[in-house]
Design an enzyme around this catalytic site. Structure first.
Site, short mmCIF file in Angstrom:
data_model
loop_
_atom_site.label_atom_id
_atom_site.label_comp_id
_atom_site.label_asym_id
_atom_site.label_seq_id
_atom_site.Cartn_x
_atom_site.Cartn_y
_atom_site.Cartn_z
N ILE A 12 0.83 -1.21 0.00
CA ILE A 12 0.00 0.00 0.00
C ILE A 12 0.87 1.26 0.00
CG2 ILE A 12 -1.98 1.16 1.07
CD1 ILE A 12 -2.60 -1.46 2.52
N THR A 125 -5.86 -0.75 10.82
CA THR A 125 -6.62 -1.80 10.14
C THR A 125 -7.96 -2.06 10.82
OG1 THR A 125 -6.64 -4.19 9.77
CG2 THR A 125 -5.19 -3.42 11.50
N ASP A 126 -8.91 -2.56 10.05
CA ASP A 126 -10.21 -2.93 10.64
C ASP A 126 -10.08 -4.13 11.58
OD1 ASP A 126 -9.80 -4.92 8.73
OD2 ASP A 126 -11.74 -4.68 7.75
N GLU A 127 -8.92 -4.83 11.49
CA GLU A 127 -8.76 -6.02 12.35
C GLU A 127 -8.70 -5.67 13.82
OE1 GLU A 127 -6.12 -9.09 11.22
OE2 GLU A 127 -6.53 -8.86 9.09
N TYR A 153 -0.92 -10.11 15.30
CA TYR A 153 -0.85 -8.96 14.37
C TYR A 153 -1.85 -7.87 14.77
CZ TYR A 153 -2.19 -6.12 10.34
OH TYR A 153 -2.54 -5.06 9.53
N LYS A 157 -1.31 -3.97 16.20
CA LYS A 157 -1.84 -2.77 15.55
C LYS A 157 -2.74 -1.99 16.51
CE LYS A 157 -1.40 -1.68 11.73
NZ LYS A 157 -0.36 -0.84 11.06
N ARG A 276 -6.90 -21.28 9.71
CA ARG A 276 -6.03 -20.38 10.48
C ARG A 276 -6.48 -20.42 11.94
NH1 ARG A 276 -6.02 -14.30 8.29
NH2 ARG A 276 -4.30 -15.01 7.00
P1 NAD Z 1 3.45 -4.90 3.38
O1 NAD Z 1 3.80 -6.03 4.27
O2 NAD Z 1 3.21 -5.11 1.93
O3 NAD Z 1 4.59 -3.78 3.48
C1 NAD Z 1 5.16 -3.39 4.69
C2 NAD Z 1 6.38 -2.51 4.38
O4 NAD Z 1 6.91 -2.07 5.63
C3 NAD Z 1 7.50 -3.27 3.66
O5 NAD Z 1 8.02 -2.45 2.63
C4 NAD Z 1 8.54 -3.47 4.75
O6 NAD Z 1 9.87 -3.52 4.26
C5 NAD Z 1 8.32 -2.25 5.62
N1 NAD Z 1 8.77 -2.45 7.00
C6 NAD Z 1 8.49 -3.49 7.82
N2 NAD Z 1 9.12 -3.33 9.00
C7 NAD Z 1 9.77 -2.13 8.93
C8 NAD Z 1 10.59 -1.41 9.84
N3 NAD Z 1 10.88 -1.87 11.07
N4 NAD Z 1 11.10 -0.21 9.44
C9 NAD Z 1 10.84 0.26 8.20
N5 NAD Z 1 10.10 -0.39 7.29
C10 NAD Z 1 9.56 -1.58 7.66
O7 NAD Z 1 2.20 -4.20 4.07
P2 NAD Z 1 0.89 -3.54 3.41
O8 NAD Z 1 -0.09 -4.59 3.11
O9 NAD Z 1 1.32 -2.58 2.38
O10 NAD Z 1 0.34 -2.74 4.68
C11 NAD Z 1 0.80 -1.41 4.96
C12 NAD Z 1 0.11 -0.92 6.21
O11 NAD Z 1 -1.31 -0.91 6.02
C13 NAD Z 1 0.36 -1.77 7.45
O12 NAD Z 1 0.52 -0.92 8.55
C14 NAD Z 1 -0.91 -2.61 7.58
O13 NAD Z 1 -1.13 -2.93 8.94
C15 NAD Z 1 -1.95 -1.65 7.05
N6 NAD Z 1 -3.15 -2.25 6.43
C16 NAD Z 1 -3.01 -3.18 5.44
C17 NAD Z 1 -4.16 -3.67 4.81
C18 NAD Z 1 -4.07 -4.68 3.69
O14 NAD Z 1 -5.11 -5.18 3.23
N7 NAD Z 1 -2.87 -5.03 3.19
C19 NAD Z 1 -5.43 -3.21 5.19
C20 NAD Z 1 -5.52 -2.27 6.23
C21 NAD Z 1 -4.37 -1.78 6.81
O1 DAU Z 2 -8.55 -6.34 7.07
C1 DAU Z 2 -7.31 -5.71 6.88
C2 DAU Z 2 -6.21 -6.74 6.93
O2 DAU Z 2 -6.31 -7.51 5.73
C3 DAU Z 2 -4.82 -6.12 7.05
O3 DAU Z 2 -4.73 -5.48 8.29
C4 DAU Z 2 -3.73 -7.19 6.94
O4 DAU Z 2 -2.46 -6.58 6.94
C5 DAU Z 2 -3.93 -7.94 5.64
O5 DAU Z 2 -2.96 -8.96 5.52
C6 DAU Z 2 -5.34 -8.51 5.57
O6 DAU Z 2 -5.52 -9.55 6.56
P1 DAU Z 2 -6.31 -10.92 6.23
O7 DAU Z 2 -5.85 -11.94 7.20
O8 DAU Z 2 -7.75 -10.69 6.07
O9 DAU Z 2 -5.71 -11.20 4.74
P2 DAU Z 2 -5.14 -12.52 4.04
O10 DAU Z 2 -4.94 -12.16 2.60
O11 DAU Z 2 -4.01 -13.13 4.78
O12 DAU Z 2 -6.39 -13.50 4.13
C7 DAU Z 2 -7.66 -13.14 3.60
C8 DAU Z 2 -8.63 -14.29 3.91
O13 DAU Z 2 -8.24 -15.42 3.11
C9 DAU Z 2 -8.59 -14.77 5.35
O14 DAU Z 2 -9.89 -15.14 5.74
C10 DAU Z 2 -7.68 -16.00 5.32
C11 DAU Z 2 -7.93 -16.56 3.94
N1 DAU Z 2 -6.78 -17.26 3.29
C12 DAU Z 2 -5.59 -16.61 3.24
C13 DAU Z 2 -4.50 -17.22 2.66
C14 DAU Z 2 -3.16 -16.52 2.62
C15 DAU Z 2 -6.95 -18.51 2.73
O15 DAU Z 2 -8.06 -19.09 2.74
N2 DAU Z 2 -5.87 -19.11 2.14
C16 DAU Z 2 -4.64 -18.52 2.08
O16 DAU Z 2 -3.69 -19.15 1.57
#
Ligand code: NAD
Ligand code: DAU
Length: 340
Positions: A12, A125-127, A153, A157, A276
């Site tokens: 992101i 995050t919504d989590e 996790y 957060k 999970r």
């Molecule tokens: P990601 O895992 O793709 O990227 C995380 C980035 O943070 C990486 O580039 C990593 O190198 C960097 N990082 C990790 N530890 C670090 C440290 N100690 N110092 C500096 N950099 C560091 O994550 P993402 O999916 O892009 O999520 C970004 C943010 O958004 C997170 O805070 C996550 O909790 C939040 N978020 C993610 C989602 C989602 O669906 N992916 C949804 C809601 C919120």
């Molecule tokens: O809701 C926001 C969150 O969404 C963020 O805070 C997290 O950083 C992000 O990773 C994501 O969390 P989830 O656990 O929801 O995402 P994930 O893609 O890991 O899993 C999505 C759903 O799919 C979850 O119900 C678990 C399931 N899953 C996931 C994987 C990796 C499977 O069934 N099989 C899989 O192999």
């Protein structure tokens, strides 16, 4: 305006940097990222040489390095994306989640206090709200929903969110927090559901669905999340939390079937595997506050967003194949061998 974007080499954060550089050519963006397994410098290749962009490889947990960067750059804002973000990894090994997600947040905010920052934005995050039951489709997470976490996790957060609000109340730090639902789109690391299923399907590998695949997530195209954060940092009220979500709830199994259909792959690739631990059932965001206060609405419909995303993975095979050929392969074998 000078903005430090932490975690900008991840999914992101990188999309946010692209959005900001395009929309605000006068801004200077400094990406602070220590490049964990989830950070990928090649993602930022297209902006690396831009005169108003700088990449700094340091950890947000390194107080000396963070303060030195603030002393040098005197940023106006910090947007903190840096985190350990994968729930499954947090279940395997929580410690780094506590260090990065909690301690790292505190270090950044201490630097913000010393250098009188105009805005510290925490990407949450919504989590943090835990989950909702499947048989109550009338329930949604609002900003008033109590924090009630399930995984290491989400707990890390939530702890960070509480610290951010405490720094606001105690020190008057000008903070905002956004709590977003599941994102999808380009540069999503292939350990997460959507990119993992796309990559496996393209390689004719089994598609590992946890449990019965009935868990529900509220999917939002990553660009819409970036636009919401842009609005919050410019127009959001200090000390406030804003929920971001797309009213786009879908069962995991339905997502996987859509991916099979779009790629012309058979559903027989779907393999139900061990669930999970502590698996959250349903996430659903009520985004009324950000709509009413800031006028934000999601723009990309899932039907279009998933097509664009799949197209991106087809056109950028090298990006994800390089990841899959590296140390990530050891993680995949370890995690999924145990599930089957
Ligand atoms: P990601 O895992 O793709 O990227 C995380 C980035 O943070 C990486 O580039 C990593 O190198 C960097 N990082 C990790 N530890 C670090 C440290 N100690 N110092 C500096 N950099 C560091 O994550 P993402 O999916 O892009 O999520 C970004 C943010 O958004 C997170 O805070 C996550 O909790 C939040 N978020 C993610 C989602 C989602 O669906 N992916 C949804 C809601 C919120
Ligand atoms: O809701 C926001 C969150 O969404 C963020 O805070 C997290 O950083 C992000 O990773 C994501 O969390 P989830 O656990 O929801 O995402 P994930 O893609 O890991 O899993 C999505 C759903 O799919 C979850 O119900 C678990 C399931 N899953 C996931 C994987 C990796 C499977 O069934 N099989 C899989 O192999």
């Amino acid at each position: 305006m000078k903005i430090i974007v932490t975690g900008g080499a991840g999914f992101i954060g990188s999309n946010f940097i692209f959005h900001m550089l395009k929309k605000y050519p006068d801004y200077r963006i400094i990406c602070l990222d220590c490049l964990t397994y989830a950070g990928n410098l090649s993602t930022l290749a297209s902006v690396m040489d831009a005169p108003n962009f700088r990449f700094v490889k340091e950890s947000i947990t390194d107080r000396k390095a963070v303060f030195a960067l603030f002393e040098e750059e005197h940023p106006d804002m910090v947007v903190n994306f840096a985190a350990e973000s994968h729930v499954d990894r947090s279940i395997e090994d929580p410690e780094v989640f506590l260090d990065t997600n909690i301690k790292g947040t505190a270090v950044l905010m201490d630097a913000c206090r010393k250098y009188n920052i105009r805005r510290y934005h925490q990407v949450s995050t919504d989590e943090v709200y835990g989950d909702l039951p499947l048989d109550r489709p009338d329930l949604f997470f609002t900003e008033e929903t109590p924090i009630h976490t399930s995984s290491p996790y989400s707990s890390s957060k939530a702890a960070a969110d509480l610290l951010v609000l405490a720094y606001h109340r105690t020190y008057g730090l000008p903070v905002t927090i956004s709590r977003c639902s599941n994102n999808y789109g380009p540069y999503h690391f292939p350990e997460k559901l959507i990119p993992l299923m796309i990559a496996n399907a393209l390689n004719d590998k089994p598609l590992p669905v946890y449990g019965k695949g009935e868990n529900v997530r509220d999917w939002l195209y990553v660009e819409d999340h970036c636009k919401a954060i842009d609005l919050i940092i410019h127009k959001g009220r200090e000390g406030e939390v804003y929920n971001i979500g797309g009213h786009n709830e879908m069962k995991n199994i339905d997502i996987v079937k859509i991916i099979c259909r779009e790629l012309g792959k058979p559903e027989s690739l779907i393999t139900y595997v061990t669930d999970r631990k502590g698996h959250d059932m349903r996430y659903a965001i009520d985004p009324t506050k950000i709509f009413q206060e800031l006028g934000w609405l999601p723009e990309t419909k899932f039907a279009d967003g998933i097509k664009k995303t799949i197209r991106w993975y087809l056109d950028n095979r090298e990006w994800w194949e390089t990841i899959l050929s590296g140390e990530y392969q050891d993680y995949y074998e370890k995690m999924y061998a145990r599930r089957i």
